[in-house]
Design an enzyme around this catalytic site. Structure first.
Site, mmCIF file in Angstrom:
data_model
loop_
_atom_site.group_PDB
_atom_site.id
_atom_site.type_symbol
_atom_site.label_atom_id
_atom_site.label_comp_id
_atom_site.label_asym_id
_atom_site.label_seq_id
_atom_site.Cartn_x
_atom_site.Cartn_y
_atom_site.Cartn_z
ATOM 1 N N CYS A 238 0.835 -1.214 0.000
ATOM 2 C CA CYS A 238 0.000 0.000 0.000
ATOM 3 C C CYS A 238 0.863 1.255 0.000
ATOM 4 O O CYS A 238 1.434 1.634 1.023
ATOM 5 C CB CYS A 238 -0.925 -0.009 1.219
ATOM 6 S SG CYS A 238 -1.950 1.477 1.330
ATOM 7 N N CYS B 150 -0.323 4.103 2.228
ATOM 8 C CA CYS B 150 -0.038 3.880 3.655
ATOM 9 C C CYS B 150 1.449 4.071 3.959
ATOM 10 O O CYS B 150 1.806 4.696 4.957
ATOM 11 C CB CYS B 150 -0.404 2.455 4.074
ATOM 12 S SG CYS B 150 -1.941 1.843 3.377
ATOM 13 N N ASP B 151 2.316 3.521 3.140
ATOM 14 C CA ASP B 151 3.730 3.407 3.520
ATOM 15 C C ASP B 151 4.690 4.252 2.691
ATOM 16 O O ASP B 151 5.876 4.333 3.018
ATOM 17 C CB ASP B 151 4.160 1.932 3.429
ATOM 18 C CG ASP B 151 3.359 1.060 4.390
ATOM 19 O OD1 ASP B 151 2.953 1.587 5.436
ATOM 20 O OD2 ASP B 151 3.143 -0.120 4.095
#
Ligand code: NDP
Length: 312
Positions: A135, A138-139
């Site tokens: 993701c 997200c990261d």
């Protein structure tokens, strides 16, 4: 007989539980173990969540799910720590079976989520959350000004590559063929981006360096002649698709061609009256904890109104 049974315990499931419990519906949440795994959904395999509003310092994924669960229990949600094995949505009350019991429900909220697909190589698994992620939203932030690679040739891979290009020094897309599967517009955006390079006809056969516990590079194999070469990157994003967890609903609910539950636009209503779906199981576009929680809230409110209309 329960008024509301929620299947799944990620952000969508627990948010639905909190709202249903506070509406006096005494919900049951079958939290699921995903075949020997852990309950709580995809955040259980995420390290830091930094984009969920209300946590300015960020919070670890598993810690966040512990808090979600605590909050739904605080209002009286009954948690069943089993997987739902089969469902019968063909008549009311709906019937759900786990290994040990049969559960009857007037309404059902499905929040079983989706699972990221992985390449399935040992080094990928060993370095998950240590430089290997599924993701970018997200990261990606953890790889600012670093070199990263994205595996895949579909819309998700192009989207992730474009997003990462805004943060990272360079992005290399690794695709197993010489033609993208992505839609023309998404493909063009990535192909035109000077920060994005492409490695065609290539497979990732190893992620380095398991001994160091961080990603330092990947070994690529040419699909045509088997030649191997190494590419230095600090992050590897796998974007080869997600699988919605909908096997048990096949043939009972309308699913789209990729297996996601179809909901009526702007609602969480499925093709069966009294059955609602929230979170990633019905959303292949946003896939965020905060959007999953939002649709979980919608599902509980819709279930409550639907139940009230049945009684009235
Ligand atoms: P897709 O199934 O469309 O694409 C998966 C990609 O990964 C393909 O290019 C495939 O290669 C590759 N792949 C699959 N398995 C492997 C493997 N084991 N090793 C290497 N490569 C592999 O999934 P997406 O997640 O990209 O998209 C899913 C759906 O969501 C699509 O309908 C898409 O259009 C939609 N979507 C729409 C978006 C938007 O409109 N903004 C954004 C994101 C997704 P190959 O091509 O060779 O099969």
């Amino acid at each position: 007989m329960h008024k509301v049974v929620i299947i799944g315990s990620g952000p969508a499931g627990h948010t639905a539980a909190i709202y249903a419990a506070r509406a006096n519906l005494s919900p049951v949440c079958v939290e699921g173990l995903v075949k020997g795994g852990v309950a709580g959904g995809q955040l259980m395999i995420t390290t830091d969540v930094e984009n969920y509003p209300g946590f300015p310092e960020g919070i670890e994924g598993p810690k966040m799910m512990e808090l979600f669960k605590k909050q739904s229990e605080r209002f009286g949600t009954e948690i069943i720590s089993e997987d739902v094995e089969t469902v019968d949505l063909s008549q009311r009350p709906f019937k759900l079976s786990t290994d040990s019991q049969e559960i009857l429900a007037e309404s059902v909220i499905i929040a079983t989520g989706a699972s990221a697909r992985w390449l399935g190589i040992d080094s990928e698994q060993a370095l998950q959350n240590r430089g290997v992620s599924a993701c970018a939203t997200c990261d990606g932030f953890f790889f600012r000004n670093q070199d990263v690679a994205v595996v895949g040739g579909g819309d998700t891979a192009m989207e992730e590559a474009n997003y990462l290009a805004g943060l990272c020094s360079s992005v290399t897309v690794i695709h197993r063929r010489d033609e993208l599967r992505a839609s023309k517009i998404m493909a063009k955006r990535a192909l035109d981006n000077p920060k994005i390079k492409f490695e065609w006809n290539s497979h990732v056969v190893e992620v380095k360096d398991v001994d160091k516990g961080e990603v330092t590079g990947i070994v690529l194999e040419d699909t045509r002649n088997g030649d191997q070469r190494e590419l230095k990157v600090q992050g590897l994003f796998i974007a080869i698709g997600h699988t919605p967890n909908t096997e048990i609903f096949q043939g009972q609910l309308q699913l789209d061609e990729n297996g996601y539950i179809v909901t009526k636009p702007g609602t969480t209503q499925t093709s069966v009256e009294g059955v609602f779906a929230a979170g990633d199981v019905q959303d292949h576009v946003y896939r965020q904890a905060v959007t999953a929680a939002g649709t979980g809230c919608m599902a509980a409110i819709e279930a409550e109104r639907w139940l009230a209309a049945q009684e009235g």
